[in-house]
Design an enzyme around this catalytic site. Structure first.
Site, PDB file in Angstrom:
ATOM      1  N   ARG A 232     -18.794  12.388   1.062  1.00 33.06           N
ATOM      2  CA  ARG A 232     -20.099  11.832   0.731  1.00 33.06           C
ATOM      3  C   ARG A 232     -21.148  12.867   1.142  1.00 33.06           C
ATOM      4  O   ARG A 232     -21.004  13.540   2.167  1.00 33.06           O
ATOM      5  CB  ARG A 232     -20.354  10.518   1.477  1.00 33.06           C
ATOM      6  CG  ARG A 232     -19.624   9.320   0.906  1.00 33.06           C
ATOM      7  CD  ARG A 232     -20.193   8.901  -0.454  1.00 33.06           C
ATOM      8  NE  ARG A 232     -19.523   7.733  -0.996  1.00 33.06           N
ATOM      9  CZ  ARG A 232     -18.542   7.767  -1.903  1.00 33.06           C
ATOM     10  NH1 ARG A 232     -18.084   8.924  -2.365  1.00 33.06           N
ATOM     11  NH2 ARG A 232     -18.017   6.653  -2.364  1.00 33.06           N
ATOM     12  N   GLU A 261     -28.036  11.761  -4.367  1.00 32.27           N
ATOM     13  CA  GLU A 261     -27.614  11.903  -5.766  1.00 32.27           C
ATOM     14  C   GLU A 261     -28.514  11.073  -6.691  1.00 32.27           C
ATOM     15  O   GLU A 261     -28.890   9.969  -6.314  1.00 32.27           O
ATOM     16  CB  GLU A 261     -26.157  11.434  -5.908  1.00 32.27           C
ATOM     17  CG  GLU A 261     -25.220  12.338  -5.148  1.00 32.27           C
ATOM     18  CD  GLU A 261     -23.763  11.889  -5.191  1.00 32.27           C
ATOM     19  OE1 GLU A 261     -23.412  11.037  -6.024  1.00 32.27           O
ATOM     20  OE2 GLU A 261     -22.990  12.414  -4.380  1.00 32.27           O
ATOM     21  N   HIS A 279     -20.395  15.021  -8.932  1.00 36.08           N
ATOM     22  CA  HIS A 279     -19.598  13.886  -8.425  1.00 36.08           C
ATOM     23  C   HIS A 279     -18.507  13.470  -9.427  1.00 36.08           C
ATOM     24  O   HIS A 279     -18.551  12.367  -9.989  1.00 36.08           O
ATOM     25  CB  HIS A 279     -20.502  12.701  -8.068  1.00 36.08           C
ATOM     26  CG  HIS A 279     -19.895  11.796  -7.027  1.00 36.08           C
ATOM     27  ND1 HIS A 279     -20.636  11.085  -6.119  1.00 36.08           N
ATOM     28  CD2 HIS A 279     -18.594  11.496  -6.760  1.00 36.08           C
ATOM     29  CE1 HIS A 279     -19.819  10.377  -5.346  1.00 36.08           C
ATOM     30  NE2 HIS A 279     -18.572  10.619  -5.716  1.00 36.08           N
TER      31      HIS A 279
HETATM   32  C1  GLV Z   1     -16.028   8.221  -5.312  1.00 34.56           C
HETATM   33  O1  GLV Z   1     -16.756   8.941  -4.708  1.00 34.56           O
HETATM   34  C2  GLV Z   1     -15.334   7.117  -4.741  1.00 34.56           C
HETATM   35  O2  GLV Z   1     -15.572   6.790  -3.567  1.00 34.56           O
HETATM   36  O3  GLV Z   1     -14.525   6.509  -5.443  1.00 34.56           O
END
Ligand code: GLV
Length: 313
Positions: A232, A261, A279
């Protein structure tokens, strides 16, 4: 029974949900606006949401007493106030396992791309700036014989570690709760940072891991090392990372996640030694379909009075 789904999911998955309950599907291309979420969640029995939706006490309050489950289509569930949900007797589920392979493959894609300067190389070719092959042109770092340092041990990072022998890398790992991993060396965070050639972050986002990789941590890393973040964004202090990359205190960074983000620190955008990806770690058709399917399975189970398939710990 009725369920709010905050983003379009594969039609086969929606069809499975529609066979069990009424579905209120938000069809906008981007995250559901907060006001709309608050309005549409009212009176629902279930909520299927994404990591772009902040599910806090306000949303739970707006949902009202019928709400039984919040099913996140993500493995990381820091977007949900789990304590507030539990206080209201609302089950929270995530989508582990089904994305492990995609995320582990992707971590290696980032490791290879950043150490071999693929982003930089592609920019040069596309801009028409490539002057031709050169013996010492755009050299990167070989992986064989190097140390992969894993921060945070879970399913995904173990799958990443499993692939390390294929690249001839040794593995060190740091985790809060001590555990044995055959073929890998446990280390304190400082030692791992100081000795690893690749530092790959896999910890969940919690108050303890917020800015775990800050200025101090970055100065402990080798100047030749690379930082990989698929966990994250806020686990890394982006401003400190910009500074470390500018000063060449580390060789490079590959990021799939960001502090705010979809905003990216403007300093990162200027840096050739930063590989910046939007991401995408779990973004394969197979995995995203399986994630949506698992969220729906969780909702169907809970609405039928059965235990959730993958409740968050
Ligand atoms: C993506 O970042 C997830 O946590 O699935």
């Amino acid at each position: 029974m009725n369920c709010l789904v905050t983003r379009r999911l594969p039609s086969s998955v929606i069809a499975r949900l529609e066979a069990e309950c009424e579905v209120d599907l938000y069809t906008g291309a981007e995250a559901i606006p907060r006001e709309e979420l608050l309005a549409r969640v009212a009176g629902k029995d279930a909520l299927i949401c994404l990591l772009t939706d902040r599910i806090d006490a306000g949303v739970l309050e707006a949902a009202g007493p019928r709400l039984k489950i919040v099913a996140d289509v993500a493995v990381g569930y820091n977007n949900i106030d789990v304590a507030a949900a539990r206080a209201r007797g609302v089950e929270v589920t995530n989508t582990p396992d089904v994305l492990t392979n995609a995320c582990a493959d992707f971590t290696w894609a980032l490791i290879l791309a950043v150490t071999r300067r693929l982003g930089e190389g592609e920019r040069v070719v596309r801009a028409g700036r490539w002057a031709g092959w050169g013996l010492d042109y755009m050299l990167g770092m070989e992986l064989r014989g190097k140390q992969l340092g894993i921060v945070g041990v879970g399913r995904i990072s173990q799958a990443v570690m499993d692939k390390a022998p294929a690249f001839g890398m040794s593995v060190a790992y740091h985790t809060r709760s001590p555990r044995e991993i055959p073929g890998a060396t446990p280390m304190g965070l400082d030692q791992l940072l100081a000795t690893s050639d690749i530092v790959s972050l896999h910890c969940p986002m919690t108050p303890e891991t917020h800015h775990l990789i800050n200025q101090q941590a970055l100065t402990k890393m080798k100047r030749s090392a690379y930082l990989i973040n698929t966990s994250r964004g806020p686990v890394v202090d982006e401003a400190a990372l910009v500074w470390a990359l500018q000063q060449r205190l580390i060789a490079g960074a590959a990021l799939d996640v960001y502090e705010e983000e979809p905003k990216v620190h403007p300093g990162l955008l200027e840096l050739e030694n930063a590989l910046l990806i939007p991401h995408l770690a779990s973004a394969t058709t197979e995995t995203r379909t399986a994630m949506a399917d698992l969220a729906v399975s969780n909702v169907i189970a809970v609405l039928a009075g059965r235990p959730a398939v993958t409740p968050v710990p």
